[in-house]
Design an enzyme around this catalytic site. Structure first.
Site, mmCIF file in Angstrom:
data_model
loop_
_atom_site.group_PDB
_atom_site.id
_atom_site.type_symbol
_atom_site.label_atom_id
_atom_site.label_comp_id
_atom_site.label_asym_id
_atom_site.label_seq_id
_atom_site.Cartn_x
_atom_site.Cartn_y
_atom_site.Cartn_z
ATOM 1 N N HIS A 332 44.507 40.013 43.321
ATOM 2 C CA HIS A 332 44.663 40.476 41.940
ATOM 3 C C HIS A 332 45.998 41.190 41.824
ATOM 4 O O HIS A 332 46.511 41.744 42.790
ATOM 5 C CB HIS A 332 43.510 41.416 41.558
ATOM 6 N N ASP A 391 36.274 36.985 39.345
ATOM 7 C CA ASP A 391 35.990 35.561 39.190
ATOM 8 C C ASP A 391 35.218 34.985 40.366
ATOM 9 O O ASP A 391 34.523 33.975 40.217
ATOM 10 C CB ASP A 391 37.298 34.777 39.003
#
Length: 455
Positions: A332, A391
């Site tokens: 991320h 996700d």
């Protein structure tokens, strides 16, 4: 277009592509020479400061002597840690999305009376304009629900008696209507997509009074309207965790860029929907599920770490999967040691996996989470701290709930519409707001015009 015309067009496109590539190469050295912040990011990976916000904050590291030091991830809504927010409504055995929407829009947790009034307001605005579904969704079906959502949001402008009024009361009215209507648009767009593209019967369900957003969504997308409370609670949790992620994420920033120009709310939100559709943003959860399809097929023994690492290495070397060289769901831009959304979802995903008899698949997801940093180091020499992002587990949660992949990213939009509207209003009403206009360095050399007959 006839076959001969198609072939001629394809041949012409090939020549045009060659022409474009010949005259449109930018030297990568320019980016360093002119200190270009590619992706609006500094050299150390931090984001370029583009504004201030009171809505949300994302923390995954701290700076020490100019260096990023990894830290446990924190997601904050209006000053409240999202983990505390979740513990609050889960501990009281109630839904939390509507409360979260109120918090993000107005900046304060609602009282019991304010929450009840806000929930009623959402219920009162569920209904789409007269003939909207027939004219805007059924008559122009789309194979992609996100595409249909973006077009439908834009179309709502035509059904609004006062679309360009920038006053705060009007902006809040429009925001509340969008929050209430987007789940209905998604449900109808999905039903129409299934009918026209998947040869299924067409079922259109109206939202029911007294149900939460999560309950109504499950009621609306299922032919028999059936769902369990466990499913509704878990979907509600997903909506809360996806509702906001700071002003710098791609879709919120897109919304703020358009809002800064003074355009209407429908144009701004449609742009955010288009951004979220991208596989590098909201579309990543679909790519995670696609990737795990390859992993589950390519790894014979899901409990063999060496076999899993071998396949992950093939993914990174572009020898397997979609050949992108990426391990979706890992890493991320902000989070380092952990993504709090993934941490929360993982806990509930484990419980659901036990209920659904999918422990082996859940353990495979955990193995990918655990082994990816090691594989990144061995294959690419990357030693930076990498964690699972939201996700990785959101797609699995949706799968266990029986939600089709076509709805993964649209569900993200159902939640994030709250954050977008909050950022839209903040951008419009912040003091001294200006149109957002970053600079680009022009590097094309000057030249003279050549008459047509001399080219």
């Amino acid at each position: 277009m006839q076959n001969a015309e198609r072939e001629a067009f394809a041949g012409f496109l090939t020549s045009l592509c060659a022409e474009y590539q010949k005259h449109n190469q930018i030297d990568p050295a320019y980016y360093e020479r002119y200190n270009v912040k590619r992706g609006l990011r500094n050299a150390d990976g931090t984001g370029v400061m583009a504004g201030v916000t009171q809505i949300g904050n994302v923390m995954g590291y701290y700076l020490q002597d100019g260096e990023r030091v990894p830290a446990p991830g924190k997601l904050v809504y209006r000053g409240i840690d999202v983990e505390e927010l979740v513990d609050g409504f889960v501990g009281e055995d109630r839904f939390g999305f509507e409360e979260t929407a109120y918090l993000l829009l107005f900046g304060q947790l609602p009282t019991r009376e304010q929450l009840a009034a806000f929930q009623q307001l959402l219920t009162d605005n569920h209904t789409l304009p007269h003939m909207f579904t027939e004219d805007m969704i059924i008559k122009a079906p789309s194979p992609d629900v996100m595409n249909k959502l973006a077009r439908s949001v834009l179309a709502l402008y035509s059904y609004d008696d006062n679309p360009d009024d920038m006053s705060l009361p009007n902006q809040l009215r429009q925001a509340i209507q969008l929050i209430a209507r987007v789940p209905v648009i998604v449900a109808h767009a999905f039903a129409v997509k299934r009918h026209y593209y998947d040869d299924e019967s067409l079922y259109l369900h109206r939202p029911q009074p007294g149900l939460s957003v999560a309950e109504n969504f499950l009621y609306s997308v299922r032919h028999d309207n059936q769902f369990t409370q466990q499913e509704a609670r878990l979907l509600d949790l997903c909506l809360v965790l996806h509702a906001e992620h700071g002003g710098g994420n791609n879709s919120a920033f897109a919304c703020r860029v358009l809002s800064s120009s003074g355009t209407d709310i429908y144009s701004s939100i449609a742009a955010a929907v288009g951004s979220l559709k991208g596989p590098r943003h909201g579309g990543a959860n679909k790519k995670v599920m696609e990737m795990f399809g390859y992993i589950e097929e390519g790894v014979k023994d899901w409990k063999d770490d060496d076999e899993i690492k071998d396949f992950l290495g093939r993914l990174l070397r572009k020898e397997a999967g979609d050949r992108s060289g990426l391990i979706y769901g890992m890493g991320h831009a902000i989070y380092t040691l952990s993504d709090p959304r993934a941490v929360i979802l993982k806990k509930f995903a484990r419980q659901l996996a036990q209920t659904k008899g999918m422990e082996d698949e859940f353990q495979l997801y955990e193995a990918v989470e655990r082994l990816t940093p090691e594989v990144l180091l061995s294959v690419k020499g990357e030693s930076k701290v990498v964690c699972a992002n939201v996700d990785l587990f959101s797609g699995m949660v949706y799968k266990m709930m029986g939600i089709p992949q076509e709805l993964y990213t649209p569900l993200f939009a159902v939640a994030r519409i709250v954050g977008w509207c909050a950022h839209r209003i903040e951008e419009v009403y912040q003091p001294g707001n200006r149109i957002i206009r970053p600079a680009y360095k022009a590097v094309a050399p000057m030249r003279t015009f050549v008459p047509l007959n001399q080219r």
